[in-house]
Design a protein around this motif. Structure first.
Motif, PDB file in Angstrom:
ATOM      1  N   ALA A 103       0.986  -1.362   0.090  1.00  0.00           N
ATOM      2  CA  ALA A 103       0.228  -0.216  -0.130  1.00  0.00           C
ATOM      3  C   ALA A 103       0.502   1.216   0.047  1.00  0.00           C
ATOM      4  O   ALA A 103       0.458   2.150  -0.891  1.00  0.00           O
ATOM      5  CB  ALA A 103      -1.214   0.563   1.058  1.00  0.00           C
ATOM      6  N   GLU A 104       2.042   1.319   0.642  1.00  0.00           N
ATOM      7  CA  GLU A 104       2.573   2.358   0.702  1.00  0.00           C
ATOM      8  C   GLU A 104       3.438   2.540  -0.155  1.00  0.00           C
ATOM      9  O   GLU A 104       3.450   3.508  -0.797  1.00  0.00           O
ATOM     10  CB  GLU A 104       4.393   2.077   2.014  1.00  0.00           C
ATOM     11  CG  GLU A 104       4.357   3.458   1.961  1.00  0.00           C
ATOM     12  CD  GLU A 104       4.199   4.396   2.816  1.00  0.00           C
ATOM     13  OE1 GLU A 104       5.211   5.114   2.763  1.00  0.00           O
ATOM     14  OE2 GLU A 104       2.823   4.421   3.158  1.00  0.00           O
ATOM     15  N   ARG A 107       0.844   4.337  -2.790  1.00  0.00           N
ATOM     16  CA  ARG A 107       1.318   5.598  -2.836  1.00  0.00           C
ATOM     17  C   ARG A 107       1.952   6.577  -3.133  1.00  0.00           C
ATOM     18  O   ARG A 107       2.293   7.916  -3.459  1.00  0.00           O
ATOM     19  CB  ARG A 107       0.835   6.085  -0.860  1.00  0.00           C
ATOM     20  CG  ARG A 107       0.839   7.570  -0.618  1.00  0.00           C
ATOM     21  CD  ARG A 107       0.702   7.348   1.406  1.00  0.00           C
ATOM     22  NE  ARG A 107       2.340   7.568   1.551  1.00  0.00           N
ATOM     23  CZ  ARG A 107       2.831   8.391   1.655  1.00  0.00           C
ATOM     24  NH1 ARG A 107       2.575   9.113   0.759  1.00  0.00           N
ATOM     25  NH2 ARG A 107       4.038   8.192   1.981  1.00  0.00           N
ATOM     26  N   ARG A 110       1.679   6.985  -7.457  1.00  0.00           N
ATOM     27  CA  ARG A 110       0.739   7.801  -6.852  1.00  0.00           C
ATOM     28  C   ARG A 110       2.278   9.247  -7.302  1.00  0.00           C
ATOM     29  O   ARG A 110       1.285   9.819  -8.212  1.00  0.00           O
ATOM     30  CB  ARG A 110      -0.279   7.882  -6.202  1.00  0.00           C
ATOM     31  CG  ARG A 110      -1.297   6.263  -6.803  1.00  0.00           C
ATOM     32  CD  ARG A 110      -2.442   6.873  -6.477  1.00  0.00           C
ATOM     33  NE  ARG A 110      -1.907   6.141  -4.894  1.00  0.00           N
ATOM     34  CZ  ARG A 110      -2.592   5.299  -4.007  1.00  0.00           C
ATOM     35  NH1 ARG A 110      -2.473   3.943  -4.529  1.00  0.00           N
ATOM     36  NH2 ARG A 110      -2.428   5.864  -2.678  1.00  0.00           N
ATOM     37  N   ALA A 111       2.690   9.296  -5.635  1.00  0.00           N
ATOM     38  CA  ALA A 111       2.518  10.780  -5.622  1.00  0.00           C
ATOM     39  C   ALA A 111       4.184  10.709  -6.711  1.00  0.00           C
ATOM     40  O   ALA A 111       3.885  12.436  -7.659  1.00  0.00           O
ATOM     41  CB  ALA A 111       3.496  11.196  -4.234  1.00  0.00           C
ATOM     42  N   SER A 114       1.964  11.766  -9.733  1.00  0.00           N
ATOM     43  CA  SER A 114       1.169  13.585 -10.387  1.00  0.00           C
ATOM     44  C   SER A 114       2.207  14.086 -10.547  1.00  0.00           C
ATOM     45  O   SER A 114       3.159  14.672 -10.242  1.00  0.00           O
ATOM     46  CB  SER A 114       0.850  13.489  -9.116  1.00  0.00           C
ATOM     47  OG  SER A 114       1.372  13.981  -7.900  1.00  0.00           O
TER      48      SER A 114
END
Length: 115
Positions: A103-104, A107, A110-111, A114
């Motif tokens: 999950a990390e 995340r 995604r960061a 972006s």
């Protein structure tokens, strides 16, 4: 072409930086889509530079995956006797890989993706 800068924390950052660069060069998903170099860290105006080799710089091609980069770094960290924190910066976005948690990793990816 986006550029990623990778920095390390820990007891032996220059040695570890060289080893991580070699690890990334051996990863087909990374080496076929990025030029990997060791460079002095960029400094703000008026600052003096640090060690001779402060960052790994990746200049990427179209199709490069931040997920592959984060996964490769996470795998490298698991091979280390002490697991240094690894900071990745791209276009002003800074993330730290300090866990192998899926999950990390998602995340962080995604960061980095972006804009």
């Amino acid at each position: 072409m986006p550029e990623y800068c990778i920095r390390l924390d820990g007891e032996s950052p220059v040695r570890d930086l060289r080893q991580l660069a070699q690890w990334l060069r051996q990863n087909p998903a990374i080496r076929t889509r990025a030029a990997i170099t060791l460079q002095p860290a960029p400094t703000a105006e008026g600052e003096m530079g640090g060690a001779a080799l402060d960052v790994i710089a990746l200049v990427t091609e179209t199709g490069f995956s931040a997920a592959n980069l984060v996964l490769a770094i996470s795998a490298w960290r698991r091979t280390r006797p002490s697991t240094p924190g690894v900071t990745i910066e791209r276009d002003g976005v800074r993330v730290t890989v300090d866990s192998g948690d899926p999950a990390e990793i998602a995340r962080l990816t995604r960061a980095l993706d972006s804009e």
